[in-house]
Structure formats: C-alpha cells, structure tokens
Design a protein around this motif. Structure first.
Motif, PDB file in Angstrom:
ATOM      1  N   ALA A 152       0.979  -0.935  -0.152  1.00 41.61           N
ATOM      2  CA  ALA A 152      -0.031  -0.138   0.098  1.00 41.61           C
ATOM      3  C   ALA A 152       0.993   1.232  -0.016  1.00 41.61           C
ATOM      4  O   ALA A 152       2.092   1.324   0.432  1.00 41.61           O
ATOM      5  N   LEU A 153       0.271   2.325  -0.641  1.00 41.54           N
ATOM      6  CA  LEU A 153       1.149   3.630  -0.447  1.00 41.54           C
ATOM      7  C   LEU A 153       1.244   4.151   1.034  1.00 41.54           C
ATOM      8  O   LEU A 153       0.119   3.832   1.973  1.00 41.54           O
ATOM      9  N   ALA A 154       2.444   4.497   1.383  1.00 42.41           N
ATOM     10  CA  ALA A 154       2.387   5.196   2.674  1.00 42.41           C
ATOM     11  C   ALA A 154       2.514   6.620   2.552  1.00 42.41           C
ATOM     12  O   ALA A 154       2.194   7.343   1.536  1.00 42.41           O
ATOM     13  N   GLY A 155       2.619   7.568   3.467  1.00 48.17           N
ATOM     14  CA  GLY A 155       2.074   8.925   3.234  1.00 48.17           C
ATOM     15  C   GLY A 155       2.845   9.643   2.213  1.00 48.17           C
ATOM     16  O   GLY A 155       2.326  10.314   1.430  1.00 48.17           O
ATOM     17  N   ALA A 156       4.156   9.200   2.091  1.00 44.30           N
ATOM     18  CA  ALA A 156       4.984  10.135   1.287  1.00 44.30           C
ATOM     19  C   ALA A 156       4.699   9.475  -0.265  1.00 44.30           C
ATOM     20  O   ALA A 156       5.180  10.207  -1.108  1.00 44.30           O
ATOM     21  N   GLY A 157       4.185   8.419  -0.378  1.00 48.28           N
ATOM     22  CA  GLY A 157       3.712   7.999  -1.676  1.00 48.28           C
ATOM     23  C   GLY A 157       2.832   8.781  -2.554  1.00 48.28           C
ATOM     24  O   GLY A 157       3.054   8.706  -3.616  1.00 48.28           O
TER      25      GLY A 157
END
Length: 158
Positions: free
Chosen positions: A102-107
């Motif tokens: 999954a995308l993390a915040g910075a993604g």
C-alpha cells in the motif's frame, strides 16, 4: 481488414508502416524514460506507485501482472520504495503467504509526479492535429485488438 489482393498490391506500404512504427517505439521509449526521470523516478516506480494510488493496496503478484514484470522486479521496486517511506508492506488478513503493498504517506507525492508525467505524454499527442489524433487512436485500437488476441494466428488472419 485487407483482402489478399490488397495485401499483395501494397507490400511496400506495410513494410514502411512497420519500419516507421519500430522507429517511433524506440524513440518514444527513450523520450518516455526521460520524462519519467524528469518527474523524479523511473518509469517502473511511477507506474507501481500510480497503480497503488488509483487501485489501492495490491498483492505483490497482482502488481507484477499489471506492470508486466517479474515478481522479483516488483520485490526490488517495493524494497526501494519502502526504504524511502513511499510504500508499506502488510500481511494479507487471511493468507499468511501473501504480502499486501500500500502507499505510505510520502507515496502520494510520487503519485502526483505520475500525473505530471502523464500530462507530458498527453502534450506530446496534442502536437498532432485533431484529425491525426483521431486517426492514430483508431489505428492503435485496431493494432491493439490484433496484438491482444494472444496468438500468432490472429496476426496472420488479420
């Protein structure tokens, strides 16, 4: 589709179209990679992050299939993106053999770079006249149908 007489009458045109297409694909590939680089990442990284941005968390094997790369390539991409805080791994809720990415915040910031990259590709095609854009889209659709059929007989039958 062309009948046999039409195909026999125009072998040079098909060869010229094939040669021009190959030249374009090679030039577009170089241009495409440069645009991705200017957007801040490799094309593969941008595609992976965009896939997660648009479709949400994915299994590693789903990412490999949708990106057209091996599972090993996805692992390497995810390792790098994870180290940068752009994606995160988590176990599948019911299948412990599966890892979810999954995308993390910075993604999200890299996903926005994909939007900028896509805008450059659109701008390239906007250099064509509207009628040329329409014709190109129709030709590409036809070629996509033939090449997506999945077997060599489909090209010979076309």
């Amino acid at each position: 589709m062309l009948d046999e007489a039409e195909k026999a009458a125009s072998p040079g045109r098909a060869e010229l179209a094939a040669k021009s297409t190959i030249e374009f694909i090679e030039a577009f590939d170089r241009w495409n990679r440069q645009q991705a680089h200017e957007a801040g990442a490799s094309l593969s990284r941008l595609k992976l992050v965009n896939k997660l941005h648009c479709d949400g968390p994915q299994k590693m094997v789903e990412l490999a299939e949708s990106l057209g790369v091996t599972a090993r390539n996805v692992t390497v991409l995810v390792d790098g993106l994870e180290a940068e805080g752009l994606v995160e791994r988590s176990p599948h809720p019911t299948d412990r053999r599966v890892t979810i990415i999954a995308l993390a915040g910075a993604g999200d910031s890299l996903a926005q770079e994909f939007v900028a990259y896509t805008a450059k590709v659109v701008a390239l095609f906007e250099t064509l006249e509207p009628d040329d854009q329409r014709q190109l889209a129709e030709i590409m659709r036809k070629l996509l149908e033939v090449t997506s059929a999945g077997d060599e007989d489909s090209v010979e039958a076309a």
